[in-house]
Design a protein around this motif. Sequence first.
Motif, PDB file in Angstrom:
ATOM      1  N   GLY A 108       0.821  -1.205   0.000  1.00  8.86           N
ATOM      2  CA  GLY A 108       0.000   0.000   0.000  1.00  8.86           C
ATOM      3  C   GLY A 108       0.852   1.250   0.000  1.00  8.86           C
ATOM      4  N   MET A 109       1.952   1.220   0.751  1.00  7.04           N
ATOM      5  CA  MET A 109       2.859   2.358   0.791  1.00  7.04           C
ATOM      6  C   MET A 109       3.533   2.578  -0.559  1.00  7.04           C
ATOM      7  N   ILE A 110       3.963   1.487  -1.186  1.00 12.39           N
ATOM      8  CA  ILE A 110       4.620   1.613  -2.496  1.00 12.39           C
ATOM      9  C   ILE A 110       3.667   2.217  -3.518  1.00 12.39           C
ATOM     10  N   LEU A 111       2.449   1.706  -3.575  1.00 10.34           N
ATOM     11  CA  LEU A 111       1.468   2.240  -4.525  1.00 10.34           C
ATOM     12  C   LEU A 111       1.153   3.702  -4.236  1.00 10.34           C
ATOM     13  N   ALA A 112       1.008   4.052  -2.952  1.00  8.03           N
ATOM     14  CA  ALA A 112       0.701   5.441  -2.604  1.00  8.03           C
ATOM     15  C   ALA A 112       1.840   6.380  -3.015  1.00  8.03           C
ATOM     16  N   ILE A 113       3.099   5.940  -2.815  1.00 15.00           N
ATOM     17  CA  ILE A 113       4.245   6.773  -3.190  1.00 15.00           C
ATOM     18  C   ILE A 113       4.310   6.938  -4.704  1.00 15.00           C
ATOM     19  N   ILE A 114       4.075   5.849  -5.436  1.00 10.77           N
ATOM     20  CA  ILE A 114       4.114   5.931  -6.906  1.00 10.77           C
ATOM     21  C   ILE A 114       3.041   6.881  -7.415  1.00 10.77           C
ATOM     22  N   ILE A 115       1.834   6.756  -6.875  1.00  9.17           N
ATOM     23  CA  ILE A 115       0.738   7.615  -7.331  1.00  9.17           C
ATOM     24  C   ILE A 115       0.997   9.067  -6.940  1.00  9.17           C
ATOM     25  N   ASN A 116       1.644   9.284  -5.800  1.00 11.19           N
ATOM     26  CA  ASN A 116       1.840  10.643  -5.288  1.00 11.19           C
ATOM     27  C   ASN A 116       3.014  11.363  -5.944  1.00 11.19           C
ATOM     28  N   ARG A 117       3.807  10.671  -6.765  1.00 17.04           N
ATOM     29  CA  ARG A 117       4.944  11.304  -7.440  1.00 17.04           C
ATOM     30  C   ARG A 117       4.467  12.419  -8.369  1.00 17.04           C
ATOM     31  N   LYS A 118       5.304  13.444  -8.519  1.00 19.52           N
ATOM     32  CA  LYS A 118       4.949  14.556  -9.407  1.00 19.52           C
ATOM     33  C   LYS A 118       4.816  14.096 -10.846  1.00 19.52           C
ATOM     34  N   GLU A 119       5.615  13.081 -11.233  1.00 21.24           N
ATOM     35  CA  GLU A 119       5.602  12.618 -12.615  1.00 21.24           C
ATOM     36  C   GLU A 119       4.358  11.799 -12.965  1.00 21.24           C
ATOM     37  N   THR A 120       3.642  11.311 -11.954  1.00 17.78           N
ATOM     38  CA  THR A 120       2.460  10.472 -12.204  1.00 17.78           C
ATOM     39  C   THR A 120       1.282  11.355 -12.614  1.00 17.78           C
TER      40      THR A 120
ATOM     41  N   ALA B 115      -2.826  11.824 -13.815  1.00 13.69           N
ATOM     42  CA  ALA B 115      -4.164  11.298 -13.481  1.00 13.69           C
ATOM     43  C   ALA B 115      -4.158  10.607 -12.119  1.00 13.69           C
ATOM     44  N   LYS B 116      -3.621  11.292 -11.113  1.00 11.39           N
ATOM     45  CA  LYS B 116      -3.541  10.709  -9.766  1.00 11.39           C
ATOM     46  C   LYS B 116      -4.911  10.304  -9.240  1.00 11.39           C
ATOM     47  N   GLY B 117      -5.895  11.165  -9.442  1.00 12.04           N
ATOM     48  CA  GLY B 117      -7.236  10.869  -8.950  1.00 12.04           C
ATOM     49  C   GLY B 117      -7.811   9.598  -9.552  1.00 12.04           C
ATOM     50  N   PHE B 118      -7.533   9.366 -10.837  1.00 10.87           N
ATOM     51  CA  PHE B 118      -8.047   8.166 -11.504  1.00 10.87           C
ATOM     52  C   PHE B 118      -7.441   6.903 -10.904  1.00 10.87           C
ATOM     53  N   TRP B 119      -6.120   6.914 -10.680  1.00 10.40           N
ATOM     54  CA  TRP B 119      -5.461   5.727 -10.124  1.00 10.40           C
ATOM     55  C   TRP B 119      -5.918   5.457  -8.691  1.00 10.40           C
ATOM     56  N   ARG B 120      -6.088   6.511  -7.904  1.00  9.84           N
ATOM     57  CA  ARG B 120      -6.599   6.310  -6.538  1.00  9.84           C
ATOM     58  C   ARG B 120      -8.015   5.741  -6.591  1.00  9.84           C
ATOM     59  N   PHE B 121      -8.817   6.240  -7.538  1.00 11.90           N
ATOM     60  CA  PHE B 121     -10.188   5.750  -7.673  1.00 11.90           C
ATOM     61  C   PHE B 121     -10.200   4.257  -8.010  1.00 11.90           C
TER      62      PHE B 121
ATOM     63  N   PRO C 229      -6.173  -0.946  -0.297  1.00 11.70           N
ATOM     64  CA  PRO C 229      -6.806   0.366  -0.515  1.00 11.70           C
ATOM     65  C   PRO C 229      -6.863   1.228   0.738  1.00 11.70           C
ATOM     66  N   TYR C 230      -7.110   0.636   1.909  1.00 15.18           N
ATOM     67  CA  TYR C 230      -7.143   1.419   3.143  1.00 15.18           C
ATOM     68  C   TYR C 230      -5.764   1.993   3.460  1.00 15.18           C
ATOM     69  N   THR C 231      -4.716   1.197   3.215  1.00 17.18           N
ATOM     70  CA  THR C 231      -3.359   1.682   3.456  1.00 17.18           C
ATOM     71  C   THR C 231      -3.017   2.817   2.506  1.00 17.18           C
ATOM     72  N   ILE C 232      -3.458   2.708   1.267  1.00 18.42           N
ATOM     73  CA  ILE C 232      -3.201   3.778   0.286  1.00 18.42           C
ATOM     74  C   ILE C 232      -3.781   5.095   0.782  1.00 18.42           C
ATOM     75  N   LEU C 233      -5.008   5.046   1.286  1.00 21.67           N
ATOM     76  CA  LEU C 233      -5.641   6.270   1.779  1.00 21.67           C
ATOM     77  C   LEU C 233      -4.880   6.844   2.964  1.00 21.67           C
ATOM     78  N   GLN C 234      -4.473   5.970   3.897  1.00 23.57           N
ATOM     79  CA  GLN C 234      -3.736   6.438   5.073  1.00 23.57           C
ATOM     80  C   GLN C 234      -2.398   7.065   4.674  1.00 23.57           C
ATOM     81  N   VAL C 235      -1.633   6.360   3.850  1.00 23.27           N
ATOM     82  CA  VAL C 235      -0.296   6.827   3.479  1.00 23.27           C
ATOM     83  C   VAL C 235      -0.374   8.088   2.628  1.00 23.27           C
ATOM     84  N   THR C 236      -1.373   8.172   1.750  1.00 26.91           N
ATOM     85  CA  THR C 236      -1.514   9.362   0.901  1.00 26.91           C
ATOM     86  C   THR C 236      -1.692  10.607   1.750  1.00 26.91           C
TER      87      THR C 236
END
Length: 458
Positions: A242-254, A256-262, A326-333
């Motif tokens: 969850g942490m890895i996915l959250a960091i990847i999505i949160n990168r500046k280079e990523t 459509a962040k909202g789409f991937w989180r969705f 998914p819960y970890t992604i929300l927390q880490v984000t």
Amino acid sequence: MKKAGVKKVNEFPTPFTVTNAVTKGNIITKISLLIMGLGNIAHKQIAKGIMFLAIEVAYIWFMVSSGIYNLSMLPSLGWREQEKVWNEKKSIYEYTAGDQSSLILLYGVATLYLTFMFIIVWREAVKSSYKSEVLAKQGKHLNSFKEDIKSLFDQNLHKLLLAAPLMGILIFTVLPLLYNISMAFTNYSKVNEHLVLFDWVGLANFKKILNFGDSIGKQFYSVLGWTLIWAIFATALNYIFGMILAIIINRKETKAKGFWRFCFVLSIAVPQFVSLLIMRSMLQQTGIVNTLLLKYGIIDTALPFFTDATWARVTVIVINLWVGIPYTILQVTGILQNIPAELYEAAKIDGANAVQTFFKITLPYMLFVMTPYLITQFTGNINNFNVIYLLSGGNPTPVDATAGKTDLLVTWLYKLTVDKNYYNLGAVIGIMTFIVLAIVALVTYRNTASYKDEEGFM
């Protein structure tokens, strides 16, 4: 030297305790030990005194009417069996009511519980009587009942707001918990029909559970070991991925962040039991996964997702990732977006690369904030009934065993009580589960930076 005419002031007044009420109180306060509220009534706190007196009268009435009988039956838990008697007038057999040990145990525990609560109220009544006496001697103001009620909406508002939740916890949590704990010291089970009349057996059930030579004891240690392994892997893997996915999505280079989180969080919107039951049907021997793999020749025989112990354990851990990540992604984000940007800028100026920045800034910051959450997740995974019971049902289960290879302590407890009627052993398992959770949670949390340095990070 003391100055003449100056009276020494007692900076630490005598506390309003039961001991001081007995040793320093007047005769009315001492009588209040037997007649609750008398001191309040004597000092014109009529409503408060009548309230305490009413509680005492109600308790005495309860003890006389049924409480004393409940306590007298508690040591034996009953002995009168139901009997079949021939009624000549009706020409039928009638059954006489015998003792119900479960009800005797419940009423006995409830009586002891009410007695303990009454002692607490009695202490407050004695202290209140002594307080009214002291304040009256000092010529200070004594609150009327109306003023006490008014204070509940002002300086004592916290007492008013906490009263209902506290009563709910005491009645619906503490009392049932005490009743369940007491079952652990009886032979309340279907063995030899100990479901109507049963007896106290002391620590026999604990010895049975902890005995390596007993079949139940062997299963307990096996289930306990798997429960701890499951909780560690389920918590650690959910957090890491969850942490890895959250960091990847949160990168500046990523983009459509909202789409991937969705996409990842969408699984939260589906009820968990629906997802688990669908996964269970898909992974059966004749499920869609095995059917497609066999059809395209990828495998020769159906994969034993729930029929082989190793396969089943890996399967429940992997599918739990789908539920928990998914819960970890929300927390880490949320945490990543609150890490000060100045820390990263300073690290970049000092020449730190991405790996160094992660291990020196990102990870310590997240662990500092999320350690209490991880402990909560760990304890939640130990009691994760849904994933195990709805997905594998605890299977595979060996012949003549009450616990399956994927059963946790909580699912085994359910089987022992609901399916097998071993209520005494189930109570022991519940106590052992609590002990494991308490030790792990307290020891872990007290050794974390979140506990040792509550003021902040860095």
